[in-house]
Design a protein around this motif. Sequence first.
Motif, PDB file in Angstrom:
ATOM      1  N   TYR A 181       0.822  -1.213   0.000  1.00  0.00           N
ATOM      2  CA  TYR A 181       0.000   0.000   0.000  1.00  0.00           C
ATOM      3  C   TYR A 181       0.856   1.264   0.000  1.00  0.00           C
ATOM      4  O   TYR A 181       0.500   2.275  -0.613  1.00  0.00           O
ATOM      5  N   LEU A 184       1.631   2.450  -3.430  1.00  0.00           N
ATOM      6  CA  LEU A 184       0.478   3.124  -4.035  1.00  0.00           C
ATOM      7  C   LEU A 184       0.398   4.576  -3.565  1.00  0.00           C
ATOM      8  O   LEU A 184       0.190   5.495  -4.367  1.00  0.00           O
ATOM      9  N   LYS A 185       0.567   4.799  -2.266  1.00  0.00           N
ATOM     10  CA  LYS A 185       0.467   6.148  -1.705  1.00  0.00           C
ATOM     11  C   LYS A 185       1.628   7.036  -2.129  1.00  0.00           C
ATOM     12  O   LYS A 185       1.468   8.242  -2.310  1.00  0.00           O
ATOM     13  N   GLN A 193      -5.306   6.550  -6.519  1.00  0.00           N
ATOM     14  CA  GLN A 193      -5.486   5.787  -5.291  1.00  0.00           C
ATOM     15  C   GLN A 193      -6.966   5.509  -5.041  1.00  0.00           C
ATOM     16  O   GLN A 193      -7.351   4.383  -4.683  1.00  0.00           O
TER      17      GLN A 193
END
Length: 286
Positions: A181, A184-185, A193
């Motif tokens: 994750y 992704l951020k 996102q």
Amino acid sequence: MTGPTYKQARILIVDDIPENLEIAGRILENSDYDVHIADSGEKALSLLEHVDFDLILLDIMMPGIDGFETCRRIKAREEFHRIPIIYLSAKVDIESVTRGFQCGAADYIRKPFNAMELLGRIRTHIDLKKTIEHLETITTIDYTTRLSNHKDMLEKITYETYRYERNHSPFALILCQIVNYAILKEHYSAPCQQQVLSEISTLLQSNIRKSDLPSRWRADAFMILFPDTGIQTAQLIAEKLDRRFNRQRFSCPEGEFSLKMRYGIAVYTPNMSVEDLIGQAEKLTV
């Protein structure tokens, strides 16, 4: 619900030109805002670690990390994601404006700005932020995925423990955590996102039964409640979800990519507390 108290609102102004900081700062202080300033993106990011801001006014053209990258880094942090960012910039070409919104900005004001317009837009975005924060305390739906939120899922899990005490109906939880994750951020825009989380929500719902209850448990994880389900069925469902998720590819303007998911399974047993049940799921054994 009463409106926000603007005198208590904290605003961060980020600009490398002292005259711009002074002009904007004076306008906001005269309107009773609590004003903080930073002359670089790096200093702005450092201030955010120590002060809770209600809104950020951000220049684009700065030495070091520019306004686009500063905005992207702010929006990549879950705890800062709700802070509205307004660009104050002379760069108003369509490419810059589009890029600004892709990074997560809420608004765009051209320099030199009009004081009344600036104050009006600030009030609008602070109002919206406080309204969303209020609704999130009373709603049961996660804003991004449209699934049940953490609060609602806790209530549903608790209800299932009561139901078990009455008729011994088994139930299980599966925690689905996005392993990468942070990537992704860190590397993808806020709209990307949100798109990915929405697609994961759809994927989960299409691979469970209608009686099962999915939720957005936290930023990087989903929790699914399975009424009338024992350990063997829960394991089969987790394996099915894993196979499906491993085939999933996500496509954003930044490129195409995949994510990895880990799973934790918990089955309720007599006299188990809700905290212990959730703790069992958090072990992520699959």
